[in-house]
Scaffold this active site. Structure first.
Site, short mmCIF file in Angstrom:
data_model
loop_
_atom_site.label_atom_id
_atom_site.label_comp_id
_atom_site.label_asym_id
_atom_site.label_seq_id
_atom_site.Cartn_x
_atom_site.Cartn_y
_atom_site.Cartn_z
N ASP A 83 -6.75 -6.97 3.34
CA ASP A 83 -6.11 -5.69 3.62
C ASP A 83 -6.35 -5.33 5.08
OD1 ASP A 83 -5.14 -3.12 3.74
OD2 ASP A 83 -6.45 -2.31 2.19
N HIS A 106 -0.79 -1.00 -4.46
CA HIS A 106 -2.13 -0.78 -3.92
C HIS A 106 -2.29 0.70 -3.60
CE1 HIS A 106 -5.85 -2.19 -2.01
NE2 HIS A 106 -5.61 -1.30 -1.04
N SER A 115 0.84 -1.20 0.00
CA SER A 115 0.00 0.00 0.00
C SER A 115 0.87 1.24 0.00
CB SER A 115 -0.91 0.01 1.22
OG SER A 115 -1.58 1.25 1.31
N MET A 164 -11.67 -6.77 4.10
CA MET A 164 -10.98 -5.86 5.01
C MET A 164 -10.81 -6.53 6.37
SD MET A 164 -10.24 -3.12 3.35
CE MET A 164 -9.61 -2.23 4.79
N MET A 198 -9.28 7.70 -0.31
CA MET A 198 -10.27 7.99 0.73
C MET A 198 -10.78 9.41 0.57
SD MET A 198 -8.25 6.36 4.00
CE MET A 198 -7.20 4.90 3.82
N MET A 231 -12.32 3.95 -1.42
CA MET A 231 -13.07 4.08 -0.16
C MET A 231 -13.76 5.43 -0.20
SD MET A 231 -10.27 2.39 2.43
CE MET A 231 -8.86 2.71 1.34
N HIS A 268 -8.13 1.12 -4.71
CA HIS A 268 -9.16 0.79 -3.73
C HIS A 268 -9.93 2.07 -3.40
CE1 HIS A 268 -10.00 -0.73 0.67
NE2 HIS A 268 -11.10 -0.59 -0.04
N ASP A 314 -4.73 3.47 -2.05
CA ASP A 314 -5.88 3.71 -1.19
C ASP A 314 -6.43 5.12 -1.42
OD1 ASP A 314 -6.13 1.28 0.42
OD2 ASP A 314 -4.15 1.82 1.20
#
Length: 234
Positions: free
Chosen positions: A179, A35, A10, A141, A39, A70, A68, A37
């Site tokens: 994850d 990866h 990540s 998760m 958000m 979120m 990913h 992330d």
């Protein structure tokens, strides 16, 4: 048949002042993905990277960009991340109604990316069923999404096993990614349960030698996977 576990470091845990060197280290060590992330401060209580950084990352390495999302409005933003260089895009089942989730998965596929769906620790596996036969990967998760550096929630390997069972019942075999709190001690738990892709943050990038740390996690996971296969065949 044995397939080695893939590690998806990540980038959220990397040194943003030294990203090129960190990416080179994980690339050389055999990472399967980067990866990313994303958000939005709404779906999860944190705000992280977005399209501009993904564009730069996708130009800096040949590793696939595993994005990913979120975020609260993935249907609106999926095209942005496709254009920025995503290779796979994960949306959360909790962020969308069933019809919207089906549309999001189809949109990702039609855009040329690999679709994936994720569930939080408290969300039952049944939430995946409307799209389980249509995705390339399921992300389980093992911490509450929103912050890096959290500890693995004990028993999360049980949900991995549930996803394996649900997939087999449908006659499909998506990759299963995990994850949250994954390192040398926890990677074997989820790998033995059926995980194929492990997201690692601090376990890799907080180490003195990220490449060596990545290889250690991969070796621990592969050993557990081999042992589980041997036990199943006994």
């Amino acid at each position: 048949m044995f397939q080695p576990v893939k590690i998806a470091p990540s980038i959220l845990s990397a040194n943003f002042m030294n990203l090129r060197a960190d990416i080179a280290a994980i690339e050389e060590a055999g990472a399967g993905y980067v990866h990313v992330d994303v958000m939005d401060g709404h779906f999860v209580p944190n705000l992280t990277m977005g399209v501009p950084l993904l564009k730069q990352l996708s130009r800096a390495t040949e590793l696939p960009m595993d994005v990913h999302l979120m975020i609260a409005n993935p249907l609106e933003q999926i095209p942005w991340f496709v254009d920025a260089g995503a290779d796979s895009i994960t949306v959360h089942a909790e962020a969308l109604g069933v019809d919207e989730l089906v549309r999001a998965v189809a949109l990702i596929r039609e855009s040329g990316c690999a679709p994936a769906v994720s569930v939080k620790p408290g969300t039952p596996v049944e939430a995946l069923l409307p799209v389980l036969g249509e995705v390339d990967m399921v992300l389980v998760m093992s911490v509450e999404p929103g912050f890096s550096g959290q500890s693995y929630i004990a028993g999360s390997e049980g949900k991995v096993a549930q996803v394996v069972a649900a997939s087999r019942a449908l006659g499909v075999a998506p990759l299963i990614q995990v994850d949250g709190g994954i390192g040398p001690a926890t990677a074997p738990l989820v790998a033995a349960a059926g995980a194929d892709v492990l997201v690692c943050g601090n376990a890799v990038f907080a180490a003195d030698d990220p490449g060596a740390a990545l290889r250690e996690v991969a070796a621990a996971a592969d050993a557990a996977r081999l042992a589980a296969l041997a036990a199943a065949g006994a």
